[in-house]
Enzyme design. Structure first.
Site, PDB file in Angstrom:
ATOM      1  N   LYS A  81       0.824  -1.216   0.000  1.00 22.96           N
ATOM      2  CA  LYS A  81       0.000   0.000   0.000  1.00 22.96           C
ATOM      3  C   LYS A  81       0.861   1.270   0.000  1.00 22.96           C
ATOM      4  CE  LYS A  81      -2.237  -1.199   3.823  1.00 22.96           C
ATOM      5  NZ  LYS A  81      -1.756  -2.534   4.215  1.00 22.96           N
ATOM      6  N   ARG A 109      -9.985   0.400   8.845  1.00 27.27           N
ATOM      7  CA  ARG A 109      -9.586  -0.977   9.142  1.00 27.27           C
ATOM      8  C   ARG A 109     -10.664  -1.731   9.904  1.00 27.27           C
ATOM      9  NH1 ARG A 109      -3.679  -0.207   8.940  1.00 27.27           N
ATOM     10  NH2 ARG A 109      -2.565  -2.161   9.289  1.00 27.27           N
ATOM     11  N   ARG A 117      11.838  -7.079   4.930  1.00 27.89           N
ATOM     12  CA  ARG A 117      12.009  -5.627   5.047  1.00 27.89           C
ATOM     13  C   ARG A 117      12.345  -5.216   6.476  1.00 27.89           C
ATOM     14  NH1 ARG A 117       5.736  -3.236   4.712  1.00 27.89           N
ATOM     15  NH2 ARG A 117       5.246  -3.582   6.898  1.00 27.89           N
ATOM     16  N   ARG A 170      11.117  -1.504  12.078  1.00 27.23           N
ATOM     17  CA  ARG A 170       9.862  -1.626  12.817  1.00 27.23           C
ATOM     18  C   ARG A 170       9.865  -2.868  13.675  1.00 27.23           C
ATOM     19  NH1 ARG A 170       4.904  -0.725   8.651  1.00 27.23           N
ATOM     20  NH2 ARG A 170       3.905  -1.945  10.294  1.00 27.23           N
ATOM     21  N   ARG A 198      -1.049  -9.704  12.899  1.00 27.65           N
ATOM     22  CA  ARG A 198      -1.517  -8.591  12.062  1.00 27.65           C
ATOM     23  C   ARG A 198      -2.359  -9.114  10.906  1.00 27.65           C
ATOM     24  NH1 ARG A 198       4.232  -6.218  11.123  1.00 27.65           N
ATOM     25  NH2 ARG A 198       3.318  -4.949   9.478  1.00 27.65           N
TER      26      ARG A 198
HETATM   27  P1  ADP Z   1       0.821  -2.744   8.157  1.00 23.55           P
HETATM   28  O1  ADP Z   1      -0.258  -2.454   7.139  1.00 23.55           O
HETATM   29  O2  ADP Z   1       2.147  -3.087   7.559  1.00 23.55           O
HETATM   30  O3  ADP Z   1       0.403  -3.702   9.244  1.00 23.55           O
HETATM   31  P2  ADP Z   1       0.580  -0.041   9.240  1.00 23.55           P
HETATM   32  O4  ADP Z   1       1.767   0.821   9.174  1.00 23.55           O
HETATM   33  O5  ADP Z   1      -0.581   0.297   8.380  1.00 23.55           O
HETATM   34  O6  ADP Z   1       1.165  -1.460   8.949  1.00 23.55           O
HETATM   35  O7  ADP Z   1       0.057  -0.148  10.754  1.00 23.55           O
HETATM   36  C1  ADP Z   1       0.899  -0.511  11.818  1.00 23.55           C
HETATM   37  C2  ADP Z   1       0.079  -0.677  13.091  1.00 23.55           C
HETATM   38  O8  ADP Z   1      -0.561   0.576  13.415  1.00 23.55           O
HETATM   39  C3  ADP Z   1      -1.064  -1.676  13.003  1.00 23.55           C
HETATM   40  O9  ADP Z   1      -0.649  -3.002  13.250  1.00 23.55           O
HETATM   41  C4  ADP Z   1      -2.002  -1.147  14.101  1.00 23.55           C
HETATM   42  O10 ADP Z   1      -1.529  -1.500  15.392  1.00 23.55           O
HETATM   43  C5  ADP Z   1      -1.855   0.357  13.959  1.00 23.55           C
HETATM   44  N1  ADP Z   1      -2.866   0.920  13.032  1.00 23.55           N
HETATM   45  C6  ADP Z   1      -2.622   1.518  11.829  1.00 23.55           C
HETATM   46  N2  ADP Z   1      -3.763   1.909  11.250  1.00 23.55           N
HETATM   47  C7  ADP Z   1      -4.773   1.555  12.084  1.00 23.55           C
HETATM   48  C8  ADP Z   1      -6.191   1.662  12.040  1.00 23.55           C
HETATM   49  N3  ADP Z   1      -6.819   2.237  11.003  1.00 23.55           N
HETATM   50  N4  ADP Z   1      -6.910   1.176  13.086  1.00 23.55           N
HETATM   51  C9  ADP Z   1      -6.303   0.615  14.131  1.00 23.55           C
HETATM   52  N5  ADP Z   1      -4.975   0.457  14.238  1.00 23.55           N
HETATM   53  C10 ADP Z   1      -4.200   0.913  13.232  1.00 23.55           C
END
Ligand code: ADP
Length: 193
Positions: A14, A89, A128, A134, A146
């Site tokens: 994404k 989400r 990565r 991270r 996740r």
């Molecule tokens: P990825 O898509 O690689 O899991 P992101 O960078 O989008 O990583 O998100 C990392 C973390 O941030 C998620 O695992 C969650 O804990 C939190 N997070 C991000 N966006 C949301 C969201 N819209 N609602 C709830 N938690 C979120």
């Protein structure tokens, strides 16, 4: 205004595609994950709160996430479009996004799902981890949590937009430029409005 949701499991590409779209169209890119990581690096109370969930691979509670997202959208009233990356989400987040768009007399124009199988995801994210720095990328059990949270809480959001005729599916296992071409076909000339 043209508003696009980039949707898909963790590691589906994404962020990479959002960068392409920003270069092409000048849209505002909002990544809730990036926003949480920024709060974390500044050691804000919001960052400390989010960290408890992120380290385990769990979702940050809706009220916290929605308030943060709403503020960012309100800070940029005049943008040509927004790419939502990592939001919505959950179903409540999708409902809230709908309200936000209505308030702006705008709407979500499309949702694009980047479809990638779980084994590819685990390999990509572990790969990565060395460069992303991270904590949630380094452990396979956290990556799998996740992914499971994506299937359980996030995947249903696809149906919400599918019923509105706005959901599209792209094979996210292709090369980044092939994925970008597929997205360009969906976004197409509509994004020039
Ligand atoms: P990825 O898509 O690689 O899991 P992101 O960078 O989008 O990583 O998100 C990392 C973390 O941030 C998620 O695992 C969650 O804990 C939190 N997070 C991000 N966006 C949301 C969201 N819209 N609602 C709830 N938690 C979120």
């Amino acid at each position: 205004m043209y508003n696009l949701i980039l949707f898909g499991p963790p590691g589906s590409g994404k962020g990479t595609q959002a960068d392409f779209l920003v270069k092409q169209h000048g849209f505002l890119h909002i990544s809730t994950g990036d926003m949480f990581r920024e709060e974390l690096s500044r050691r804000t109370p919001l960052g400390q709160e989010a960290r408890k969930y992120m380290d385990r691979g769990d979702l940050v509670p809706d009220e916290v996430t929605i308030a943060m997202l709403r503020k960012r959208v309100e800070q940029h009233p005049d943008v040509a479009g927004i790419i939502f990356d990592g939001f919505p989400r959950t179903d409540p987040q999708a409902a809230e996004l709908n309200d936000m768009m209505e308030e702006k007399q705008a709407s979500i124009n499309a949702l694009v799902l980047l479809d990638v199988d779980v084994d590819t995801i685990v390999q990509r994210i572990l790969g990565r981890a060395a460069t992303s720095g991270r904590a949630d990328d380094a452990k396979e059990d956290v990556i799998r949590t996740r992914y499971e949270n994506f299937i359980n809480y996030t995947a249903p959001v696809f149906d919400f937009y599918d019923q509105l005729g706005l959901a599209h599916r792209v094979n996210g296992a292709q090369s980044p430029s092939e994925v970008a071409a597929a997205i360009a076909n969906i976004v197409g000339p509509a994004a020039q409005d």
